[in-house]
Design an enzyme around this catalytic site. Structure first.
Site, PDB file in Angstrom:
ATOM      1  N   CYS A 163       6.341  46.256 -19.890  1.00 51.20           N
ATOM      2  CA  CYS A 163       7.548  45.454 -19.701  1.00 51.20           C
ATOM      3  C   CYS A 163       7.240  43.961 -19.645  1.00 51.20           C
ATOM      4  O   CYS A 163       7.728  43.187 -20.446  1.00 51.20           O
ATOM      5  CB  CYS A 163       8.271  45.913 -18.449  1.00 51.20           C
ATOM      6  SG  CYS A 163       9.470  44.757 -17.825  1.00 51.20           S
ATOM      7  N   CYS A 206       7.597  45.585 -11.015  1.00 49.72           N
ATOM      8  CA  CYS A 206       7.920  46.579 -12.027  1.00 49.72           C
ATOM      9  C   CYS A 206       6.579  47.160 -12.457  1.00 49.72           C
ATOM     10  O   CYS A 206       5.677  46.417 -12.839  1.00 49.72           O
ATOM     11  CB  CYS A 206       8.611  45.907 -13.216  1.00 49.72           C
ATOM     12  SG  CYS A 206       8.640  46.971 -14.664  1.00 49.72           S
ATOM     13  N   LYS A 224       2.599   4.617   1.155  1.00 46.00           N
ATOM     14  CA  LYS A 224       2.987   5.178   2.455  1.00 46.00           C
ATOM     15  C   LYS A 224       2.763   6.687   2.383  1.00 46.00           C
ATOM     16  O   LYS A 224       3.527   7.412   1.760  1.00 46.00           O
ATOM     17  CB  LYS A 224       4.455   4.858   2.764  1.00 46.00           C
ATOM     18  CG  LYS A 224       4.851   5.307   4.148  1.00 46.00           C
ATOM     19  CD  LYS A 224       6.235   4.793   4.496  1.00 46.00           C
ATOM     20  CE  LYS A 224       6.583   5.117   5.936  1.00 46.00           C
ATOM     21  NZ  LYS A 224       6.597   6.544   6.240  1.00 46.00           N
ATOM     22  N   GLU A 254       0.849  -1.203   0.000  1.00 46.75           N
ATOM     23  CA  GLU A 254       0.000   0.000   0.000  1.00 46.75           C
ATOM     24  C   GLU A 254       0.881   1.249   0.000  1.00 46.75           C
ATOM     25  O   GLU A 254       2.082   1.181   0.289  1.00 46.75           O
ATOM     26  CB  GLU A 254      -0.939  -0.001   1.210  1.00 46.75           C
ATOM     27  CG  GLU A 254      -0.227  -0.105   2.531  1.00 46.75           C
ATOM     28  CD  GLU A 254      -1.152  -0.490   3.683  1.00 46.75           C
ATOM     29  OE1 GLU A 254      -2.033   0.304   3.982  1.00 46.75           O
ATOM     30  OE2 GLU A 254      -0.962  -1.582   4.260  1.00 46.75           O
ATOM     31  N   CYS A 256      13.413  46.171 -18.093  1.00 47.77           N
ATOM     32  CA  CYS A 256      13.191  47.419 -18.830  1.00 47.77           C
ATOM     33  C   CYS A 256      13.856  48.633 -18.180  1.00 47.77           C
ATOM     34  O   CYS A 256      13.828  49.717 -18.739  1.00 47.77           O
ATOM     35  CB  CYS A 256      11.693  47.670 -18.987  1.00 47.77           C
ATOM     36  SG  CYS A 256      10.902  48.116 -17.427  1.00 47.77           S
ATOM     37  N   LYS A 301      10.951   2.801   0.802  1.00 45.37           N
ATOM     38  CA  LYS A 301      10.927   4.237   0.520  1.00 45.37           C
ATOM     39  C   LYS A 301      11.350   4.585  -0.915  1.00 45.37           C
ATOM     40  O   LYS A 301      12.133   3.872  -1.533  1.00 45.37           O
ATOM     41  CB  LYS A 301      11.874   4.968   1.494  1.00 45.37           C
ATOM     42  CG  LYS A 301      11.450   4.878   2.949  1.00 45.37           C
ATOM     43  CD  LYS A 301      10.456   5.920   3.279  1.00 45.37           C
ATOM     44  CE  LYS A 301      10.706   6.893   4.280  1.00 45.37           C
ATOM     45  NZ  LYS A 301      11.334   7.453   5.179  1.00 45.37           N
ATOM     46  N   TYR A 344      -5.376   2.535   7.588  1.00 51.07           N
ATOM     47  CA  TYR A 344      -4.543   1.429   7.101  1.00 51.07           C
ATOM     48  C   TYR A 344      -4.459   0.232   8.036  1.00 51.07           C
ATOM     49  O   TYR A 344      -3.912  -0.782   7.670  1.00 51.07           O
ATOM     50  CB  TYR A 344      -3.150   1.894   6.681  1.00 51.07           C
ATOM     51  CG  TYR A 344      -2.372   2.694   7.734  1.00 51.07           C
ATOM     52  CD1 TYR A 344      -1.986   2.130   8.934  1.00 51.07           C
ATOM     53  CD2 TYR A 344      -2.007   4.012   7.471  1.00 51.07           C
ATOM     54  CE1 TYR A 344      -1.274   2.858   9.871  1.00 51.07           C
ATOM     55  CE2 TYR A 344      -1.298   4.750   8.403  1.00 51.07           C
ATOM     56  CZ  TYR A 344      -0.934   4.165   9.608  1.00 51.07           C
ATOM     57  OH  TYR A 344      -0.236   4.888  10.523  1.00 51.07           O
ATOM     58  N   ASP A 353       2.600  10.487   3.306  1.00 53.23           N
ATOM     59  CA  ASP A 353       3.498  11.323   4.091  1.00 53.23           C
ATOM     60  C   ASP A 353       2.684  12.287   4.959  1.00 53.23           C
ATOM     61  O   ASP A 353       2.558  13.470   4.669  1.00 53.23           O
ATOM     62  CB  ASP A 353       4.429  12.095   3.147  1.00 53.23           C
ATOM     63  CG  ASP A 353       5.657  12.586   3.863  1.00 53.23           C
ATOM     64  OD1 ASP A 353       5.851  12.203   5.032  1.00 53.23           O
ATOM     65  OD2 ASP A 353       6.428  13.348   3.260  1.00 53.23           O
ATOM     66  N   CYS A 391      13.947  47.743 -12.622  1.00 52.95           N
ATOM     67  CA  CYS A 391      13.544  46.500 -13.274  1.00 52.95           C
ATOM     68  C   CYS A 391      14.678  45.967 -14.143  1.00 52.95           C
ATOM     69  O   CYS A 391      15.193  46.690 -14.998  1.00 52.95           O
ATOM     70  CB  CYS A 391      12.301  46.735 -14.123  1.00 52.95           C
ATOM     71  SG  CYS A 391      11.941  45.337 -15.188  1.00 52.95           S
TER      72      CYS A 391
END
Ligand code: IVH
Length: 695
Positions: A450, A445, A116, A114, A430, A333, A247, A118, A427
């Site tokens: 731009c 900007c 795992k 199954e 430009c 894993k 589970y 996290d 920026c």
């Protein structure tokens, strides 16, 4: 290592692990990643297994979790909540099987596999069918009572029912447990364990909001989910849209197999893993592992591997427990989604909204099986928070379709040559003014033209008549530029698979195909190359005329060859080229005298763009130096196909009719060019006549 050295190493590892465990479990602080801590624990476990004489009662491998926090009521687990030993490769997994078979040779060896998840483990106790307590694992014996918060999770039933009579009656395997289950729901205690987690989507939404508000971003879905459940205010938990996947069923219904537990849980109304199943051999499990790893990024939640258990419960029981973990199950894993690398540079991107985003350019590093070259730094505050300098060694995390990010700086590894990064005052695209927006975190900007220009330049560069990178459509380009992965056209060529996977719905397969496709497009004819630069007033035809002209001036094999030749031109010299008027000539001269463009061409040169001569047609050059004009809809070709045919046979295609035009090829509904051709007395040909000429 000598025995003495092993002993010392074990002592040091224990101290280090304990330090981080205390920070994490007791103080709610985290200094290093879970993957980093896992690696340390794995080394300690392996050393202890090989040298059992050094195992001590206080080893982190001998217990689960840290002390429970005092702010929640304590709950004593009736059955200890164990943990799992990790294996990280096929080899280690096969060793596990060999070990258990040797330990208990007469067992029945079939496996239940199954995902795992996290997240973090929770134990739910139901009394007379009603949810009584929800407890965290804590140290495995005593956990925290988080019932109030857990009750807000909709995937957890508050009252148990046998959910579908038909289902339980149809499933012969669990029908035999039915009366037992009914009895316990009526009167008795039932304990279920599973994982609380947060979907990737919800996590991204929460962080997006936090970014907008200028708040510090959460590190990953797991910690965010855990933090939400450990809130004293259950309203916060409720707003976090957490989920639960069951589970294991602790209560004994006489279940023979681990599979039966999953079936019973599902009938009782718990969410269980849809990918889970029984596998008859280790080889089958290995295939399952590989298949899941491939689709891992597309799953709704983060997973860090598979849990493989011996399916036969009698065998599982006989195998017993070693330290903190059952011998009969293992966590298989996946490669970690974090890795360390160096920050080569910090580059500021201007996204479509004008927001300036600093991005770390990394020494290419493989994370979770794919190469990553950039990591998002979000904004200046984030750089300050991390204390990041250019040249630093950093920990980069790449989780699913979350953009890789720098999550830690290893300051102790500095050499003294690291450079402080400063946000530009203007920026970078430009040169326009920058303003702080959204509570002062995001810098933008404010020159609207731009970012729009930049976006158009990206779309134009990859379009069919330019570099023709079909997999890189406008949507993906926008996303890549919004995320700060690309800011100019040259950046496209240094993208790696791992950078692309982050773009929503980008499967790993198509990401690697696209990286290949981009590499294939590094060779381009000069005509297309000129066109791709998007120089004002320079269309496809003019680009081809210019390419012919420049090719005569010298050898052009790279963007810089081209630049060095083109920058020598002036308006007068360019006006000598047929079809080039003053507007075009001025635009070319101004393009090549702009420093930004010079550095862009240098960058394109650096990423390895090669300029090749156009294919020389083996056909007779029957249209040598003839000028064609196309107008109206063609039946037998697309316009581009007709143009290519003309060019392959030595001809040119122009866009406006003049006395110099040799042929005007007309299709259905021709435009004003047809009229003009007639007025000027230029030869007009139909598509049929054109086809005849080709023959
Ligand atoms: S079975 C003996 N199944 O992984 C522990 N665990 O280190 C039995 N986990 O604490 C756990 N998904 O928090 C099992 N499908 C799954 C799981 C799973 C995630 C977590 C769980 C456990 C840890 C194992």
């Amino acid at each position: 290592m000598t025995k003495q050295e092993i002993k010392q190493r074990i002592e040091k590892l224990k101290k280090e692990i304990n330090h981080h465990r205390y920070l994490y479990h007791v103080l709610d602080k985290q200094e290093i990643s879970d993957a980093a801590l896992d690696s340390l624990k794995h080394e300690l476990y392996t050393l202890e297994q090989k040298n059992p004489e050094f195992i001590t009662k206080d080893s982190p491998t001998q217990r689960v979790g840290g002390k429970p926090l005092s702010k929640f009521k304590k709950v004593h687990h009736k059955v200890r909540m164990l943990s799992l030993e990790d294996v990280f490769s096929v080899g280690e997994f096969e060793d596990w099987e060999t070990r258990i078979k040797k330990f208990y040779p007469s067992g029945k060896y079939e496996y239940f596999g199954e995902l795992k998840i996290d997240g973090f483990a929770i134990s739910l106790t139901y009394e007379n069918g009603f949810l009584k307590t929800a407890a965290t694992r804590g140290d495995g014996m005593v956990g925290e009572d988080v019932t109030q918060n857990i009750k807000t999770i909709e995937s957890i039933p508050l009252k148990l029912n046998i959910h579908s009579e038909t289902k339980i009656n149809k499933n012969k395997n669990i029908k035999k447990y039915k009366s037992n289950v009914e009895k316990i729901i009526e009167k008795g205690t039932l304990e279920v364990r599973g994982e609380i987690y947060m979907s990737k989507k919800v996590f991204l939404e929460i962080n997006k909001e936090r970014k907008k508000r200028g708040e510090a971003l959460y590190a990953n879905p797991r910690n965010t989910a855990a933090g939400s459940v450990r809130q004293l205010d259950s309203k916060i938990a409720a707003s976090r849209k957490l989920e639960f996947l069951a589970y294991s069923l602790v209560t004994d219904f006489g279940q023979k197999e681990h599979k039966d537990e999953h079936d019973i849980l599902s009938v009782l109304g718990f969410k269980t893993d849809k990918d889970a199943g029984v596998f008859v051999s280790v080889k089958e499990i290995e295939k399952f592992w590989e298949d899941v790893m491939k689709k891992r990024d597309k799953l709704a939640c983060q997973i860090d591997g598979l849990v493989i258990s011996v399916n036969d419960n009698a065998t599982f029981k006989k195998l017993g427990v070693v330290g903190k973990a059952p011998r009969g199950a293992v966590a298989f894993k996946f490669p970690a989604e974090e890795a360390t690398t160096k920050v080569k540079d910090i580059v500021v991107r201007v996204g479509r909204t004008g927001a300036l985003t600093p991005v770390a350019h990394l020494d290419t590093v493989s994370i979770g099986g794919t190469n990553v070259t950039r990591a998002s730094l979000h904004n200046e505050d984030e750089i300050r928070r991390l204390g990041l300098k250019i040249g630093d060694t950093v920990l980069v995390q790449r989780a699913g379709d979350v953009i890789p990010k720098v999550i830690k700086v290893f300051k102790k590894l500095r050499t003294g040559n690291e450079k402080v990064f400063k946000m530009p005052k203007k920026c970078p695209i430009c040169g326009g003014p920058i303003e702080k927006k959204d509570g002062g975190v995001v810098q933008k900007c404010i020159n609207k033209k731009c970012s729009a220009k930049n976006k158009e330049a990206l779309h134009h560069f990859t379009s069919k008549k330019a570099f023709d990178i079909s997999g890189l459509g406008p949507k993906i380009l926008d996303k890549l530029s919004d995320e700060g992965l690309i800011s100019d056209v040259a950046d496209i060529f240094s993208l790696e698979e791992g950078d692309l996977i982050l773009v929503e719905r980008f499967a790993e397969r198509s990401a690697s195909n696209l990286v290949e496709a981009i590499k294939d497009k590094k060779e381009i004819t000069l005509g297309r190359f000129i066109y791709s630069l998007g120089i004002l007033h320079i269309g496809e035809e003019t680009s081809i005329d210019l390419a012919k002209y420049f090719t005569k001036k010298g050898k052009i094999e790279s963007p810089m060859d081209f630049f060095n030749i083109a920058k020598k031109e002036n308006v007068e010299s360019l006006l000598k080229i047929s079809d080039i008027g003053p507007k075009v000539a001025e635009s070319i001269v101004s393009y090549f005298s702009d420093g930004h463009n010079a550095s862009l061409l240098q960058k394109l040169d650096d990423v390895g763009i090669i300029i090749k001569s156009p294919k020389v047609s083996l056909q007779k050059q029957i249209f040598k130096d003839k000028i064609f004009i196309l107008t109206g809809e063609l039946k037998h070709f697309t316009r581009d196909e007709a143009k290519e045919k003309i060019r392959n046979l030595g001809g040119n295609v122009s866009s406006s009719v003049s006395k110099k035009t040799d042929f005007v090829l007309i299709g259905k509904n021709p435009g004003s060019k047809f009229k003009k051709a007639k007025n000027l007395g230029v030869k007009v040909i139909s598509e049929i006549e054109f086809l005849k000429m080709l023959k």
